[in-house]
Design a protein around this motif. Sequence first.
Motif, PDB file in Angstrom:
ATOM      1  N   LEU A  28      77.406  -6.756  50.262  1.00  0.00           N
ATOM      2  CA  LEU A  28      77.202  -5.553  49.201  1.00  0.00           C
ATOM      3  C   LEU A  28      76.009  -5.242  48.870  1.00  0.00           C
ATOM      4  O   LEU A  28      75.432  -4.059  48.811  1.00  0.00           O
ATOM      5  CB  LEU A  28      77.875  -5.876  47.773  1.00  0.00           C
ATOM      6  CG  LEU A  28      79.402  -5.835  48.155  1.00  0.00           C
ATOM      7  CD1 LEU A  28      79.833  -5.832  46.666  1.00  0.00           C
ATOM      8  CD2 LEU A  28      79.963  -4.370  48.496  1.00  0.00           C
ATOM      9  N   TRP A  29      75.104  -6.272  48.724  1.00  0.00           N
ATOM     10  CA  TRP A  29      73.722  -5.939  48.258  1.00  0.00           C
ATOM     11  C   TRP A  29      72.573  -6.468  49.105  1.00  0.00           C
ATOM     12  O   TRP A  29      72.940  -7.685  49.708  1.00  0.00           O
ATOM     13  CB  TRP A  29      73.342  -6.590  46.880  1.00  0.00           C
ATOM     14  CG  TRP A  29      74.243  -6.001  45.930  1.00  0.00           C
ATOM     15  CD1 TRP A  29      75.280  -6.483  45.635  1.00  0.00           C
ATOM     16  CD2 TRP A  29      74.244  -4.704  45.107  1.00  0.00           C
ATOM     17  NE1 TRP A  29      76.028  -5.834  44.659  1.00  0.00           N
ATOM     18  CE2 TRP A  29      75.372  -4.725  44.250  1.00  0.00           C
ATOM     19  CE3 TRP A  29      73.124  -3.942  45.194  1.00  0.00           C
ATOM     20  CZ2 TRP A  29      75.465  -3.970  43.362  1.00  0.00           C
ATOM     21  CZ3 TRP A  29      73.444  -3.013  44.261  1.00  0.00           C
ATOM     22  CH2 TRP A  29      74.573  -2.939  43.292  1.00  0.00           C
ATOM     23  N   PRO A  30      71.355  -6.148  49.472  1.00  0.00           N
ATOM     24  CA  PRO A  30      70.412  -6.683  50.203  1.00  0.00           C
ATOM     25  C   PRO A  30      70.031  -7.827  49.595  1.00  0.00           C
ATOM     26  O   PRO A  30      70.083  -8.125  48.238  1.00  0.00           O
ATOM     27  CB  PRO A  30      69.082  -5.650  50.208  1.00  0.00           C
ATOM     28  CG  PRO A  30      69.937  -4.341  49.676  1.00  0.00           C
ATOM     29  CD  PRO A  30      70.959  -4.729  48.958  1.00  0.00           C
ATOM     30  N   ILE A  34      70.203  -8.058  44.114  1.00  0.00           N
ATOM     31  CA  ILE A  34      71.478  -8.195  43.366  1.00  0.00           C
ATOM     32  C   ILE A  34      71.113  -7.959  41.972  1.00  0.00           C
ATOM     33  O   ILE A  34      70.856  -8.908  41.142  1.00  0.00           O
ATOM     34  CB  ILE A  34      72.309  -9.221  43.597  1.00  0.00           C
ATOM     35  CG1 ILE A  34      72.661  -9.486  45.181  1.00  0.00           C
ATOM     36  CG2 ILE A  34      73.747  -9.177  42.883  1.00  0.00           C
ATOM     37  CD1 ILE A  34      73.328 -10.507  45.417  1.00  0.00           C
ATOM     38  N   PRO A  35      71.552  -6.751  41.296  1.00  0.00           N
ATOM     39  CA  PRO A  35      71.218  -6.526  39.800  1.00  0.00           C
ATOM     40  C   PRO A  35      72.093  -7.627  38.959  1.00  0.00           C
ATOM     41  O   PRO A  35      73.283  -7.738  39.079  1.00  0.00           O
ATOM     42  CB  PRO A  35      71.935  -5.172  39.738  1.00  0.00           C
ATOM     43  CG  PRO A  35      72.897  -5.001  40.857  1.00  0.00           C
ATOM     44  CD  PRO A  35      72.117  -5.831  42.008  1.00  0.00           C
ATOM     45  N   TYR A  94      83.832  -9.797  44.589  1.00  0.00           N
ATOM     46  CA  TYR A  94      82.834  -9.479  43.603  1.00  0.00           C
ATOM     47  C   TYR A  94      81.980 -10.701  43.139  1.00  0.00           C
ATOM     48  O   TYR A  94      83.002 -11.712  43.387  1.00  0.00           O
ATOM     49  CB  TYR A  94      83.562  -8.563  42.612  1.00  0.00           C
ATOM     50  CG  TYR A  94      84.574  -8.995  41.768  1.00  0.00           C
ATOM     51  CD1 TYR A  94      84.461  -9.963  40.979  1.00  0.00           C
ATOM     52  CD2 TYR A  94      85.888  -8.840  42.409  1.00  0.00           C
ATOM     53  CE1 TYR A  94      85.939 -10.369  40.181  1.00  0.00           C
ATOM     54  CE2 TYR A  94      87.140  -9.075  41.920  1.00  0.00           C
ATOM     55  CZ  TYR A  94      86.980 -10.174  40.736  1.00  0.00           C
ATOM     56  OH  TYR A  94      88.105 -10.603  40.184  1.00  0.00           O
ATOM     57  N   ARG A  95      81.263 -10.740  42.582  1.00  0.00           N
ATOM     58  CA  ARG A  95      80.642 -11.818  41.979  1.00  0.00           C
ATOM     59  C   ARG A  95      81.252 -12.466  40.835  1.00  0.00           C
ATOM     60  O   ARG A  95      81.909 -11.843  40.086  1.00  0.00           O
ATOM     61  CB  ARG A  95      79.050 -11.468  41.388  1.00  0.00           C
ATOM     62  CG  ARG A  95      78.064 -10.938  42.139  1.00  0.00           C
ATOM     63  CD  ARG A  95      76.860 -10.708  41.402  1.00  0.00           C
ATOM     64  NE  ARG A  95      77.230  -8.996  41.247  1.00  0.00           N
ATOM     65  CZ  ARG A  95      76.170  -8.422  40.483  1.00  0.00           C
ATOM     66  NH1 ARG A  95      75.201  -8.922  39.921  1.00  0.00           N
ATOM     67  NH2 ARG A  95      76.319  -7.106  40.434  1.00  0.00           N
ATOM     68  N   ASP A 111      79.637  -4.264  41.471  1.00  0.00           N
ATOM     69  CA  ASP A 111      80.089  -4.671  42.855  1.00  0.00           C
ATOM     70  C   ASP A 111      81.017  -3.436  43.222  1.00  0.00           C
ATOM     71  O   ASP A 111      81.061  -2.989  44.463  1.00  0.00           O
ATOM     72  CB  ASP A 111      80.334  -5.937  43.047  1.00  0.00           C
ATOM     73  CG  ASP A 111      79.442  -7.062  42.723  1.00  0.00           C
ATOM     74  OD1 ASP A 111      78.083  -6.573  42.962  1.00  0.00           O
ATOM     75  OD2 ASP A 111      79.664  -8.261  42.602  1.00  0.00           O
ATOM     76  N   ALA A 112      82.071  -3.186  42.494  1.00  0.00           N
ATOM     77  CA  ALA A 112      83.182  -2.226  42.747  1.00  0.00           C
ATOM     78  C   ALA A 112      82.270  -0.833  43.274  1.00  0.00           C
ATOM     79  O   ALA A 112      82.940  -0.323  44.303  1.00  0.00           O
ATOM     80  CB  ALA A 112      83.981  -2.144  41.677  1.00  0.00           C
ATOM     81  N   GLN A 113      81.379  -0.418  42.440  1.00  0.00           N
ATOM     82  CA  GLN A 113      80.842   1.006  42.529  1.00  0.00           C
ATOM     83  C   GLN A 113      79.918   0.790  44.203  1.00  0.00           C
ATOM     84  O   GLN A 113      80.341   1.663  44.825  1.00  0.00           O
ATOM     85  CB  GLN A 113      79.814   1.317  41.397  1.00  0.00           C
ATOM     86  CG  GLN A 113      80.869   1.617  40.303  1.00  0.00           C
ATOM     87  CD  GLN A 113      79.675   1.901  39.033  1.00  0.00           C
ATOM     88  OE1 GLN A 113      78.675   1.047  38.914  1.00  0.00           O
ATOM     89  NE2 GLN A 113      80.218   2.470  37.982  1.00  0.00           N
TER      90      GLN A 113
END
Length: 135
Positions: A28-30, A34-35, A94-95, A111-113
């Motif tokens: 999902l993220w690089p 990950i925010p 998701y996390r 994560d859903a967005q």
Amino acid sequence: MMRFAIILLSLISFIVPSAMAAVLSVPLWPKGRIPGFNAGQTMPSLEVSLPEGRTNDTLLVIAPGGSYMKWCEWEGRCAAYFNKRGMATALLKYRTPRPQGAAKHISAWQDAQRAVRICRRSAKDWKVNPERIFF
């Protein structure tokens, strides 16, 4: 009630003929971007299943339950159920567990967005209609 749902899905998986599906694992993220990532959280990803002989151009994003602490593994059977009927699915991992010092749902919502954005961006490659991506 939960036990009934698990039994029902188990029975359906034996009754419905299987369908081959190409499964893609999409981060999902690089890495490192990950925010709000907390040490000890799982790495978020999508397991995209694109069955052969699809009957429509719809993609269903499935987010397993688990109180933001874990994933319910039986949700994968839900993805298989829809794949066997010719529908593409994206199982969101998701996390988990929930973040420390923030609202319990924030990382799962982020994560859903992100998952829906990735699905819409990849719609052409996955041969799905970006207007028919459901969550």
